[in-house]
Design a protein around this motif. Structure first.
Motif, PDB file in Angstrom:
ATOM      1  N   PRO A   1       7.048   5.148   7.313  1.00  0.00           N
ATOM      2  CA  PRO A   1       7.556   4.190   6.309  1.00  0.00           C
ATOM      3  C   PRO A   1       6.407   3.577   5.509  1.00  0.00           C
ATOM      4  N   SER A   2       6.751   2.956   4.405  1.00  0.00           N
ATOM      5  CA  SER A   2       5.747   2.276   3.601  1.00  0.00           C
ATOM      6  C   SER A   2       5.308   0.986   4.295  1.00  0.00           C
ATOM      7  N   VAL A   3       4.219   0.412   3.808  1.00  0.00           N
ATOM      8  CA  VAL A   3       3.717  -0.844   4.379  1.00  0.00           C
ATOM      9  C   VAL A   3       4.759  -1.942   4.237  1.00  0.00           C
ATOM     10  N   GLU A   4       5.425  -1.996   3.098  1.00  0.00           N
ATOM     11  CA  GLU A   4       6.422  -3.041   2.881  1.00  0.00           C
ATOM     12  C   GLU A   4       7.612  -2.883   3.820  1.00  0.00           C
ATOM     13  N   CYS A   5       7.959  -1.661   4.173  1.00  0.00           N
ATOM     14  CA  CYS A   5       9.038  -1.443   5.138  1.00  0.00           C
ATOM     15  C   CYS A   5       8.635  -1.965   6.514  1.00  0.00           C
ATOM     16  N   LEU A   6       7.425  -1.673   6.947  1.00  0.00           N
ATOM     17  CA  LEU A   6       6.963  -2.147   8.251  1.00  0.00           C
ATOM     18  C   LEU A   6       6.937  -3.670   8.326  1.00  0.00           C
ATOM     19  N   LEU A   7       6.464  -4.301   7.253  1.00  0.00           N
ATOM     20  CA  LEU A   7       6.393  -5.762   7.252  1.00  0.00           C
ATOM     21  C   LEU A   7       7.777  -6.378   7.135  1.00  0.00           C
ATOM     22  N   SER A   8       8.696  -5.715   6.443  1.00  0.00           N
ATOM     23  CA  SER A   8      10.076  -6.215   6.368  1.00  0.00           C
ATOM     24  C   SER A   8      10.712  -6.216   7.754  1.00  0.00           C
TER      25      SER A   8
ATOM     26  N   ALA B   1       1.844  -8.876  -2.517  1.00  0.00           N
ATOM     27  CA  ALA B   1       1.731  -8.145  -3.781  1.00  0.00           C
ATOM     28  C   ALA B   1       0.265  -8.130  -4.192  1.00  0.00           C
ATOM     29  N   GLY B   2      -0.028  -7.340  -5.222  1.00  0.00           N
ATOM     30  CA  GLY B   2      -1.357  -7.331  -5.805  1.00  0.00           C
ATOM     31  C   GLY B   2      -2.408  -6.722  -4.907  1.00  0.00           C
ATOM     32  N   ARG B   3      -3.600  -7.301  -4.956  1.00  0.00           N
ATOM     33  CA  ARG B   3      -4.748  -6.744  -4.243  1.00  0.00           C
ATOM     34  C   ARG B   3      -4.594  -6.768  -2.722  1.00  0.00           C
ATOM     35  N   PRO B   4      -4.052  -7.836  -2.096  1.00  0.00           N
ATOM     36  CA  PRO B   4      -3.880  -7.773  -0.636  1.00  0.00           C
ATOM     37  C   PRO B   4      -3.029  -6.594  -0.190  1.00  0.00           C
ATOM     38  N   LEU B   5      -1.932  -6.341  -0.882  1.00  0.00           N
ATOM     39  CA  LEU B   5      -1.093  -5.195  -0.531  1.00  0.00           C
ATOM     40  C   LEU B   5      -1.838  -3.891  -0.776  1.00  0.00           C
ATOM     41  N   GLN B   6      -2.624  -3.836  -1.833  1.00  0.00           N
ATOM     42  CA  GLN B   6      -3.401  -2.625  -2.120  1.00  0.00           C
ATOM     43  C   GLN B   6      -4.402  -2.332  -1.016  1.00  0.00           C
ATOM     44  N   MET B   7      -5.059  -3.360  -0.480  1.00  0.00           N
ATOM     45  CA  MET B   7      -6.036  -3.151   0.586  1.00  0.00           C
ATOM     46  C   MET B   7      -5.361  -2.660   1.863  1.00  0.00           C
ATOM     47  N   LEU B   8      -4.214  -3.243   2.200  1.00  0.00           N
ATOM     48  CA  LEU B   8      -3.494  -2.791   3.389  1.00  0.00           C
ATOM     49  C   LEU B   8      -3.017  -1.350   3.221  1.00  0.00           C
ATOM     50  N   GLU B   9      -2.494  -1.028   2.045  1.00  0.00           N
ATOM     51  CA  GLU B   9      -2.001   0.326   1.809  1.00  0.00           C
ATOM     52  C   GLU B   9      -3.128   1.345   1.812  1.00  0.00           C
ATOM     53  N   GLY B  10      -4.339   0.932   1.400  1.00  0.00           N
ATOM     54  CA  GLY B  10      -5.469   1.867   1.403  1.00  0.00           C
ATOM     55  C   GLY B  10      -5.813   2.357   2.797  1.00  0.00           C
TER      56      GLY B  10
ATOM     57  N   SER C   1      15.033  -1.757  13.392  1.00  0.00           N
ATOM     58  CA  SER C   1      14.161  -0.578  13.498  1.00  0.00           C
ATOM     59  C   SER C   1      14.734   0.637  12.775  1.00  0.00           C
ATOM     60  N   THR C   2      16.044   0.632  12.478  1.00  0.00           N
ATOM     61  CA  THR C   2      16.637   1.749  11.744  1.00  0.00           C
ATOM     62  C   THR C   2      16.383   1.664  10.243  1.00  0.00           C
ATOM     63  N   MET C   3      15.960   0.500   9.750  1.00  0.00           N
ATOM     64  CA  MET C   3      15.678   0.357   8.324  1.00  0.00           C
ATOM     65  C   MET C   3      14.414   1.125   7.976  1.00  0.00           C
ATOM     66  N   CYS C   4      14.493   2.042   7.044  1.00  0.00           N
ATOM     67  CA  CYS C   4      13.343   2.876   6.701  1.00  0.00           C
ATOM     68  C   CYS C   4      13.386   3.210   5.217  1.00  0.00           C
ATOM     69  N   PHE C   5      12.290   2.944   4.532  1.00  0.00           N
ATOM     70  CA  PHE C   5      12.120   3.391   3.149  1.00  0.00           C
ATOM     71  C   PHE C   5      10.639   3.663   2.923  1.00  0.00           C
ATOM     72  N   TYR C   6      10.352   4.512   1.967  1.00  0.00           N
ATOM     73  CA  TYR C   6       8.988   4.989   1.741  1.00  0.00           C
ATOM     74  C   TYR C   6       8.381   4.481   0.434  1.00  0.00           C
ATOM     75  N   ASP C   7       9.157   3.819  -0.389  1.00  0.00           N
ATOM     76  CA  ASP C   7       8.673   3.375  -1.691  1.00  0.00           C
ATOM     77  C   ASP C   7       7.780   2.157  -1.547  1.00  0.00           C
ATOM     78  N   SER C   8       6.922   1.971  -2.540  1.00  0.00           N
ATOM     79  CA  SER C   8       6.038   0.814  -2.613  1.00  0.00           C
ATOM     80  C   SER C   8       6.236   0.135  -3.954  1.00  0.00           C
ATOM     81  N   SER C   9       6.279  -1.198  -3.954  1.00  0.00           N
ATOM     82  CA  SER C   9       6.474  -1.929  -5.201  1.00  0.00           C
ATOM     83  C   SER C   9       5.287  -1.801  -6.139  1.00  0.00           C
ATOM     84  N   ARG C  10       4.119  -1.385  -5.606  1.00  0.00           N
ATOM     85  CA  ARG C  10       2.952  -1.215  -6.468  1.00  0.00           C
ATOM     86  C   ARG C  10       3.015   0.077  -7.273  1.00  0.00           C
ATOM     87  N   GLN C  11       3.872   0.996  -6.887  1.00  0.00           N
ATOM     88  CA  GLN C  11       3.945   2.286  -7.544  1.00  0.00           C
ATOM     89  C   GLN C  11       5.222   2.384  -8.361  1.00  0.00           C
TER      90      GLN C  11
END
Length: 480
Positions: free
Chosen positions: A251-258, A210-219, A339-349
């Motif tokens: 997918p979103s970054v959080e989906c890939l890491l999940s 969460a926070g800045r680390p997630l923001q840097m990865l998403e950037g 690998s079938t799990m897919c979502f595009y949302d981000s908790s930062r948004q």
């Protein structure tokens, strides 16, 4: 082989001196172990692991600062005795051997300041028979390809991954990702193998995403995805990052890491590393470990997104055995299912931020007095004024280098903390109002420039360490 014998002797001596950590856990049980499970199946496990022969990490934890100091002395005494017996020499130079020190509880500040040298740095005294008098204390240390920090944040680690990913992406940004001659499929393969492999390397082990680390990865992730889609930010496209991900099916970054976290949990259940399983099964006040909570959230999400394949499985918390069988005994099928799990949302948004709607007239607007551009927040306006028109906050012209607030005389130790204190005090006490009314004399111009240069250097050093601003070393002290 010699190094292994030294580590075994070190383990035995630490056990005899009462320093070795021993935890109770349930072998072959779930990582998300619950306190309600039966206690008779638990065994004691010594937390000792040696993953790489030439690298060693020793961790100490104590219930009070005084006990921690005693444990540190015992550890170094045992370490040097064992290594000297096998003619092994330790390189104590900074960057090769360093300590990370965090005191908590009563008298924590007193014990920490007792280790501070005359130059302001913290240090740990080594035994007399060591080839150097002290060990350097650092806030973050690079170990096995990643950074670990004293405060538990992932800022330094995220900054390191962003730099490596951008170093791979920048040379081919236009020739590969911006070229119409490459198919999107090939661009995806280049991104996964060259950029994302560096960006997400072992991020599945993070306990707080969460926070800045997630923001840097998403950037960085958004920059590569936009380049593949041909809708870079500077091209004038109005699509949001969410809309670009949906259109290109990224997918979103959080989906890939999940996904990676769920696959890694399957590997843990198959290999059963006793020390790691024992640590992950621990609870504190009926609260699971942070990484375990993340894993459970990912399992519930996978359960909800695949009702046709996982609908017959029970709740993983109340009945974990069916989940363990699937994750441990069928790794290939589990990986395909994940690998079938897919979502595009981000908790930062927020939900409103996922669409590119224009600003509503009812929202408060703050306009620049120079160019007339409007912003939603005062912070955004101040950033624009500083970058575009070189207009800086005037509070800094009344604060010297003593680290003391000129109004309430609170000792904050640094000039930057005093400036933040006065700016945050707007509307809550008289510090800001007193300066605005002209009751505090203004510093000389050359002195202001000198202090600004020192603050700029401090901010740059903090950014290089992965922090957004210089960190505080001492607590604030009010004038009595």
């Amino acid at each position: 082989m010699v190094y292994a014998r030294a580590l075994l002797m070190l383990r035995d001596q630490l056990r005899e001196r009462g320093v070795l950590l021993v935890l109770r856990f349930k072998p072959c049980g779930p990582i998300w172990q619950d306190d309600s499970s039966t206690q008779d199946a638990h065994v004691e496990q010594e937390i000792v692991e040696a993953t790489y022969v030439d690298d060693e990490a020793l961790f100490l934890s104590a219930s009070s600062p005084s006990l921690l100091d005693k444990a540190i002395d015992v550890l170094f005494d045992c370490l040097l005795q064992c290594f000297t017996r096998f003619s092994l020499k330790i390189n104590w130079a900074p960057g090769k051997s360093e300590a990370m020190l965090a005191y908590r509880g009563k008298h924590a500040v007193k014990h920490r300041e007792a280790r501070r040298r005359d130059d302001g740095k913290l240090w740990v005294k080594l035994p007399d028979h060591a080839n150097t008098p002290y060990l350097t204390v650092t806030r973050s240390f690079k170990h096995v390809g990643g950074f670990v920090s004293t405060d538990g944040s992932h800022n330094a680690d995220a900054s390191h991954r962003v730099k490596r990913a951008m170093a791979a992406y920048a040379p081919i940004a236009s020739s590969v990702f911006g070229s119409p001659h490459f198919a999107v499929t090939h661009q995806r393969e280049f991104a996964n193998s060259l950029v994302f492999s560096r960006l997400f390397y072992n991020v599945r082990l993070w306990s707080n995403l969460a926070g800045r680390p997630l923001q840097m990865l998403e950037g960085v992730y958004a920059r590569v995805v936009r380049a593949i889609g041909g809708c870079r930010r500077f091209s004038g496209g109005g699509d949001t990052d969410y809309q670009v991900r949906v259109a290109l099916e990224f997918p979103s970054v959080e989906c890939l890491l999940s996904r990676r976290r769920l696959v890694y949990a399957s590997r843990l259940l198959r290999r059963q590393p006793a020390s790691l399983i024992a640590l992950l099964q621990q609870t504190f006040g009926h609260q699971r470990m942070p990484w375990t909570r993340l894993l459970l959230d990912n399992m519930y999400l996978l359960w909800r997104l695949n009702p046709e394949r996982l609908g017959t499985l029970p709740d993983p918390t109340s009945e974990p055995n069916p989940w363990i069988v699937v994750m441990r005994d069928y790794p290939t099928g589990w990986k395909q299912l994940v690998s079938t799990m897919c979502f595009y949302d981000s908790s930062r948004q927020s939900a409103a931020a996922l669409t590119s709607l224009p600003l509503q007239p009812s929202l408060p607007m703050h306009s620049c007095e120079v160019c007339g551009v409007c912003f939603r927040t005062v912070r955004a306006l101040n950033s624009h004024r500083r970058r575009k028109h070189n207009i800086r906050d005037q509070i800094r012209c009344f604060v010297d280098e003593s680290g003391i607030c000129p109004v309430c005389e609170t000792m904050l130790h640094t000039r930057l903390r005093v400036i933040r204190h006065i700016k945050r005090a707007k509307g809550s006490n008289m510090c800001h109002a007193t300066i605005v009314q002209g009751q505090i004399p203004r510093l000389a111009c050359d002195r202001i420039e000198h202090l600004d240069a020192i603050d700029t250097k401090s901010r740059r050093e903090a950014h290089q360490m992965g922090f957004s601003h210089p960190r505080a070393n001492l607590p604030a002290r009010r004038h009595r």
